[in-house]
Design a protein around this motif. Sequence first.
Motif, PDB file in Angstrom:
ATOM      1  N   CYS A  12      37.524 -42.463  12.790  1.00 38.77           N
ATOM      2  CA  CYS A  12      37.635 -43.387  11.675  1.00 38.77           C
ATOM      3  C   CYS A  12      37.291 -44.849  12.359  1.00 38.77           C
ATOM      4  N   THR A  13      36.652 -44.995  13.610  1.00 37.75           N
ATOM      5  CA  THR A  13      36.044 -46.306  13.942  1.00 37.75           C
ATOM      6  C   THR A  13      34.829 -46.641  13.348  1.00 37.75           C
ATOM      7  N   ASN A  14      34.833 -48.031  13.424  1.00 35.36           N
ATOM      8  CA  ASN A  14      33.598 -48.556  12.677  1.00 35.36           C
ATOM      9  C   ASN A  14      32.334 -48.189  12.919  1.00 35.36           C
ATOM     10  N   ASP A  15      31.480 -47.744  12.140  1.00 36.60           N
ATOM     11  CA  ASP A  15      30.073 -47.307  12.342  1.00 36.60           C
ATOM     12  C   ASP A  15      28.966 -48.570  12.685  1.00 36.60           C
ATOM     13  N   SER A  21      33.457 -48.331   7.940  1.00 37.41           N
ATOM     14  CA  SER A  21      34.079 -47.202   8.690  1.00 37.41           C
ATOM     15  C   SER A  21      34.694 -46.301   7.376  1.00 37.41           C
ATOM     16  N   LYS A 352      29.893 -37.418   6.219  1.00 36.38           N
ATOM     17  CA  LYS A 352      29.473 -37.576   7.328  1.00 36.38           C
ATOM     18  C   LYS A 352      29.104 -36.481   8.281  1.00 36.38           C
TER      19      LYS A 352
END
Length: 353
Positions: A12-15, A21, A352
Amino acid sequence: MIALYALTTAACTNDGDKGPSMQDQVDQIMHDYDGDVPGASVLLIHNGNPVIKRSYGLADLATRAPAKPETNYRLASVTKQFTAASILLLAQDGQLQLDDPISKWFPDLPAATDAITVRHLLSHLSGLIDYEEVIPPQMTGQLHDADVLKILETQDKTYFAPGSSYRYSNSGYALLALIVERVSGKTFATFLRERIFQPLRMMNTVAHEEGVSVVAHRAFGHSLENGAWARTDQSQTSAVLGDGGIYSSIDDLANWDAALYDDRLLTDSSRELAFTPVTKTDDPTIEYAMGWRITREETGGTTLWHSGETKGFRNVIVRYPDEHLTVIVLTNRDDPEPYQTARAIAGLYLKKK
């Protein structure tokens, strides 16, 4: 934002440069549940691990208690998968057969119901009259499962010949709860606690009986009335257990979901019965098994799901067993129905991959 709780994994971390995210996208989907309003709890599980575990808004507007992952919502018809599992457990034990006529336990039901079997009840093929439509005027208090039986004993007719068609039936699931009681010798709530909730460590899940049990971390139902949220937690039928009386949380339902992949509760053959389509429904895209609806998605494959709608609550669990992916959305408000919300959240994760 008010009262927003989260537990996420690295997924779930920012991409970074790839855009927002997944957590941010879920927050956007759930935006209307956040703040000083009736809330929601959301869980996305993949391979047994929480990818998104997040709560929004308030569990109770009166006390301003925030929604949390341990908040228990009235599941409404999501309860039906537990009622069906109880019957399948008794069948595993050899204490009943799915093709037993229900007259075996309910000899005072009228002749029109003689051909109805346990199997018919499980898949909404009984044709039983909807008890909600024929509540006698003298029954003014909250109804219980036993009251449903009393009502049905006055209805010497069915909507169709048992087994010949599909009609969603809360009446049938109230009778299933009574069958569990008559076969096991225990109350339905006790059977659920001893045979399902305790073994799966669903420690705060309960088939709630007013004056008998307490709902820990309880969410209270709300409806939008004249532009403002009002508590609408109970209706005349809220105390009927078999069709919708369980309270649970996303924390506890994670344990339930995990148990549906192995034989810690139901055997392979029982799970096959629960998850194999039995009948078409009134929606051509949906089939019904035993306590589960079944659809087939272009992305994600077969889904096993059930929604629950009752006064002040809207809930859904959507499982993608081929992907080992599950999304659960529990809410303590009367609108909107969250099935499409759960599918949208699942779609974020499936894209994803």
